[in-house]
Design a protein around this motif. Sequence first.
Motif, PDB file in Angstrom:
ATOM      1  N   ASP A  75       0.838  -1.202   0.000  1.00 42.32           N
ATOM      2  CA  ASP A  75       0.000   0.000   0.000  1.00 42.32           C
ATOM      3  C   ASP A  75       0.873   1.251   0.000  1.00 42.32           C
ATOM      4  OD1 ASP A  75      -2.420   1.416   0.094  1.00 42.32           O
ATOM      5  OD2 ASP A  75      -2.299   1.598   2.275  1.00 42.32           O
ATOM      6  N   ILE A  76       1.906   1.254   0.836  1.00 37.26           N
ATOM      7  CA  ILE A  76       2.819   2.398   0.871  1.00 37.26           C
ATOM      8  C   ILE A  76       3.512   2.567  -0.471  1.00 37.26           C
ATOM      9  CG2 ILE A  76       5.018   3.195   1.849  1.00 37.26           C
ATOM     10  CD1 ILE A  76       4.067   2.217   4.556  1.00 37.26           C
TER      11      ILE A  76
ATOM     12  N   THR B 154      13.029   4.604  -5.878  1.00 31.45           N
ATOM     13  CA  THR B 154      11.662   4.536  -5.346  1.00 31.45           C
ATOM     14  C   THR B 154      11.517   3.393  -4.364  1.00 31.45           C
ATOM     15  OG1 THR B 154      10.734   5.523  -7.360  1.00 31.45           O
ATOM     16  CG2 THR B 154       9.233   4.269  -5.952  1.00 31.45           C
ATOM     17  N   MET B 155      12.068   2.245  -4.700  1.00 31.42           N
ATOM     18  CA  MET B 155      11.947   1.090  -3.810  1.00 31.42           C
ATOM     19  C   MET B 155      12.726   1.305  -2.515  1.00 31.42           C
ATOM     20  SD  MET B 155       9.754  -0.636  -5.249  1.00 31.42           S
ATOM     21  CE  MET B 155       9.731  -1.885  -3.955  1.00 31.42           C
ATOM     22  N   ALA B 156      13.850   2.012  -2.601  1.00 27.14           N
ATOM     23  CA  ALA B 156      14.602   2.331  -1.386  1.00 27.14           C
ATOM     24  C   ALA B 156      13.790   3.260  -0.488  1.00 27.14           C
ATOM     25  CB  ALA B 156      15.938   2.971  -1.750  1.00 27.14           C
ATOM     26  N   LEU B 157      13.085   4.223  -1.102  1.00 27.18           N
ATOM     27  CA  LEU B 157      12.233   5.133  -0.336  1.00 27.18           C
ATOM     28  C   LEU B 157      11.067   4.373   0.291  1.00 27.18           C
ATOM     29  CD1 LEU B 157      11.460   7.951   0.604  1.00 27.18           C
ATOM     30  CD2 LEU B 157      10.302   8.297  -1.602  1.00 27.18           C
ATOM     31  N   VAL B 158      10.514   3.423  -0.443  1.00 29.78           N
ATOM     32  CA  VAL B 158       9.422   2.600   0.100  1.00 29.78           C
ATOM     33  C   VAL B 158       9.904   1.847   1.333  1.00 29.78           C
ATOM     34  CG1 VAL B 158       7.951   0.600  -0.330  1.00 29.78           C
ATOM     35  CG2 VAL B 158       8.190   2.369  -2.090  1.00 29.78           C
ATOM     36  N   GLU B 159      11.076   1.220   1.217  1.00 28.98           N
ATOM     37  CA  GLU B 159      11.614   0.453   2.337  1.00 28.98           C
ATOM     38  C   GLU B 159      11.847   1.358   3.546  1.00 28.98           C
ATOM     39  OE1 GLU B 159      15.485  -2.429   3.326  1.00 28.98           O
ATOM     40  OE2 GLU B 159      15.084  -1.729   1.279  1.00 28.98           O
ATOM     41  N   ARG B 160      12.385   2.530   3.287  1.00 30.21           N
ATOM     42  CA  ARG B 160      12.653   3.487   4.369  1.00 30.21           C
ATOM     43  C   ARG B 160      11.357   3.943   5.024  1.00 30.21           C
ATOM     44  NH1 ARG B 160      16.315   8.939   3.452  1.00 30.21           N
ATOM     45  NH2 ARG B 160      16.232   9.745   5.589  1.00 30.21           N
ATOM     46  N   THR B 161      10.332   4.185   4.213  1.00 30.72           N
ATOM     47  CA  THR B 161       9.056   4.668   4.734  1.00 30.72           C
ATOM     48  C   THR B 161       8.335   3.592   5.537  1.00 30.72           C
ATOM     49  OG1 THR B 161       8.870   6.150   2.818  1.00 30.72           O
ATOM     50  CG2 THR B 161       6.870   5.760   4.098  1.00 30.72           C
TER      51      THR B 161
ATOM     52  N   ALA C 198       6.748  16.471  19.117  1.00 31.51           N
ATOM     53  CA  ALA C 198       6.305  15.133  18.723  1.00 31.51           C
ATOM     54  C   ALA C 198       5.762  14.355  19.917  1.00 31.51           C
ATOM     55  CB  ALA C 198       7.466  14.370  18.070  1.00 31.51           C
ATOM     56  N   ALA C 199       6.297  14.612  21.103  1.00 28.59           N
ATOM     57  CA  ALA C 199       5.851  13.896  22.290  1.00 28.59           C
ATOM     58  C   ALA C 199       4.510  14.403  22.811  1.00 28.59           C
ATOM     59  CB  ALA C 199       6.911  14.005  23.386  1.00 28.59           C
ATOM     60  N   HIS C 200       4.223  15.696  22.598  1.00 27.80           N
ATOM     61  CA  HIS C 200       3.019  16.297  23.183  1.00 27.80           C
ATOM     62  C   HIS C 200       2.070  16.885  22.140  1.00 27.80           C
ATOM     63  CE1 HIS C 200       4.830  15.788  27.124  1.00 27.80           C
ATOM     64  NE2 HIS C 200       5.929  16.342  26.663  1.00 27.80           N
ATOM     65  N   GLY C 201       2.407  16.777  20.889  1.00 26.27           N
ATOM     66  CA  GLY C 201       1.571  17.297  19.819  1.00 26.27           C
ATOM     67  C   GLY C 201       1.844  16.507  18.557  1.00 26.27           C
ATOM     68  N   ALA C 202       2.164  17.197  17.469  1.00 27.36           N
ATOM     69  CA  ALA C 202       2.449  16.469  16.220  1.00 27.36           C
ATOM     70  C   ALA C 202       3.315  17.313  15.299  1.00 27.36           C
ATOM     71  CB  ALA C 202       1.150  16.103  15.509  1.00 27.36           C
ATOM     72  N   ILE C 203       4.138  16.623  14.533  1.00 28.44           N
ATOM     73  CA  ILE C 203       4.902  17.232  13.446  1.00 28.44           C
ATOM     74  C   ILE C 203       4.335  16.681  12.149  1.00 28.44           C
ATOM     75  CG2 ILE C 203       7.160  17.344  12.343  1.00 28.44           C
ATOM     76  CD1 ILE C 203       8.413  17.276  15.099  1.00 28.44           C
ATOM     77  N   VAL C 204       4.048  17.552  11.207  1.00 28.41           N
ATOM     78  CA  VAL C 204       3.359  17.170   9.976  1.00 28.41           C
ATOM     79  C   VAL C 204       4.172  17.612   8.761  1.00 28.41           C
ATOM     80  CG1 VAL C 204       1.235  17.406   8.631  1.00 28.41           C
ATOM     81  CG2 VAL C 204       1.134  17.451  11.133  1.00 28.41           C
ATOM     82  N   SER C 205       4.279  16.726   7.778  1.00 28.84           N
ATOM     83  CA  SER C 205       4.940  17.074   6.520  1.00 28.84           C
ATOM     84  C   SER C 205       4.230  16.381   5.363  1.00 28.84           C
ATOM     85  CB  SER C 205       6.407  16.648   6.544  1.00 28.84           C
ATOM     86  OG  SER C 205       7.021  16.885   5.276  1.00 28.84           O
ATOM     87  N   GLU C 206       4.234  17.033   4.216  1.00 27.97           N
ATOM     88  CA  GLU C 206       3.730  16.385   3.007  1.00 27.97           C
ATOM     89  C   GLU C 206       4.879  15.890   2.143  1.00 27.97           C
ATOM     90  OE1 GLU C 206       2.060  18.942  -0.123  1.00 27.97           O
ATOM     91  OE2 GLU C 206       2.726  20.668   1.070  1.00 27.97           O
ATOM     92  N   PHE C 207       6.111  16.126   2.593  1.00 32.04           N
ATOM     93  CA  PHE C 207       7.286  15.778   1.796  1.00 32.04           C
ATOM     94  C   PHE C 207       7.817  14.400   2.190  1.00 32.04           C
ATOM     95  CE2 PHE C 207       7.161  20.426   2.134  1.00 32.04           C
ATOM     96  CZ  PHE C 207       6.996  20.730   0.787  1.00 32.04           C
ATOM     97  N   ALA C 208       8.319  13.673   1.196  1.00 31.00           N
ATOM     98  CA  ALA C 208       8.818  12.318   1.425  1.00 31.00           C
ATOM     99  C   ALA C 208       9.966  12.328   2.430  1.00 31.00           C
ATOM    100  CB  ALA C 208       9.283  11.715   0.100  1.00 31.00           C
ATOM    101  N   LEU C 209      10.156  11.227   3.103  1.00 30.24           N
ATOM    102  CA  LEU C 209      11.240  11.114   4.070  1.00 30.24           C
ATOM    103  C   LEU C 209      12.580  11.413   3.409  1.00 30.24           C
ATOM    104  CD1 LEU C 209      10.217   7.859   5.978  1.00 30.24           C
ATOM    105  CD2 LEU C 209       9.693  10.230   6.566  1.00 30.24           C
ATOM    106  N   GLY C 210      13.441  12.081   4.162  1.00 32.96           N
ATOM    107  CA  GLY C 210      14.759  12.415   3.646  1.00 32.96           C
ATOM    108  C   GLY C 210      14.794  13.655   2.784  1.00 32.96           C
ATOM    109  N   MET C 211      13.627  14.250   2.489  1.00 29.79           N
ATOM    110  CA  MET C 211      13.594  15.433   1.620  1.00 29.79           C
ATOM    111  C   MET C 211      14.145  16.641   2.379  1.00 29.79           C
ATOM    112  SD  MET C 211      12.825  16.732  -1.341  1.00 29.79           S
ATOM    113  CE  MET C 211      11.692  15.556  -2.091  1.00 29.79           C
ATOM    114  N   PRO C 212      15.212  17.271   1.853  1.00 29.22           N
ATOM    115  CA  PRO C 212      15.752  18.459   2.537  1.00 29.22           C
ATOM    116  C   PRO C 212      14.857  19.672   2.310  1.00 29.22           C
ATOM    117  CG  PRO C 212      16.929  18.079   0.489  1.00 29.22           C
ATOM    118  CD  PRO C 212      15.974  16.913   0.644  1.00 29.22           C
TER     119      PRO C 212
END
Length: 381
Positions: A23-24, A82-89, A213-227
């Motif tokens: 699915d990811i 892409t597959m490396a990003l999938v595995e990381r995600t 992150a411990a008391h609220g939330a951090i939100v991003s629409e960018f893929a992991l590792g994106m600078p």
Amino acid sequence: MTGLAATGANPAPVPTTTRSAADIEAWLRLTGARGLGTGALRQLLATFGLPHQLLAQTVSALAAVIPEKHARALLAPPDAATMALVERTVAWAAEPGNHVVTLADAAYPRPLLDLSDPPLVLYVKGRLGALGGPAIAMVGARSATVQGMEDARRFARVLSGAGLTVVSGLALGIDGAAHEGALEGAGGTVAVIGTGADLVYPARHRDLAHRIAAHGAIVSEFALGMPGRSHHFPQRNRIIAALARGVLVVEAAARSGSLITARLASEMGREVYAIPGSIHAPLSNGCHLLIRQGAKLVETAQDVLEEFGMAGGDAARPVAPAPMPALDDVLGLTLTHDPVTLDALCARTALPPEQVMASLLTLELAGAVERLPGNAYRRVS
């Protein structure tokens, strides 16, 4: 830019976002498709269903909705990156407190649907429940003044104490001060960032990010590792505006990203609030411009709570600033909230420069006076 390790925060009681690697992979292939904007991708989803159903179509079927070259690229086998990003995600999403939330999930924040281009995928670190309550966005200058930082902390502390979630962008200056103040209240805070959710930018906010992150939330629409890239930050501003019922601008220059956030909020029917300042202060210009354009002038957090229709209990009362150290009797009559140069202070007080400088240094170290560019000073409330 530094990595953000997983926290032990327990997710709020909202629908689960646990999903399979397949699915990811399907969602990442869709969001990573080149040449296709959010509008085209949403049209594909509306036509064919979920990503795995969409990717099972033929080129000719997709070509009825998007150009054939894009259809072929979308259906091509994913490359190694892409597959490396999938595995990381997949590995990231398996860590406690980490969530991959898609447009098809019940946990997806409904306010984001007011956007013309809502993100198809959100990466959330922390409590999903933090995205569901009443919220106020607070934004402002990165190079904020001492007074602006204190205002942001005090307003955020009171608003969070009254039950509002404070949404901001984790940037230096007003954003960071707003997050800090909000963490002291029950409402907590949400940081919308312009990098992947596994990174912290700026690096000096690493500890702050962990606490959010411990008391609220951090939100991003960018893929992991994106600078962080320059166009990411105006892009994330629309999410800040959409998540909140209103936007409070604390300090801003006449041309700043904070005004973009305020404009986006207004276009979505959100209220815009602004704190006024000195007519001589450059970082008041943006707030004054917003007020002239119809933003609501606020002087206390109670003003915002009344606009939200929230009762003003003890938590809603403005927090009194710390008492200012006593000024020299003569200097106290001449040093105001408007900037004044050292030469002007000497002329007004008829005191020698070394005596005025000694008094100013003492007051600056005590946080009662702020030094400005051009060898100017002003009183801090």
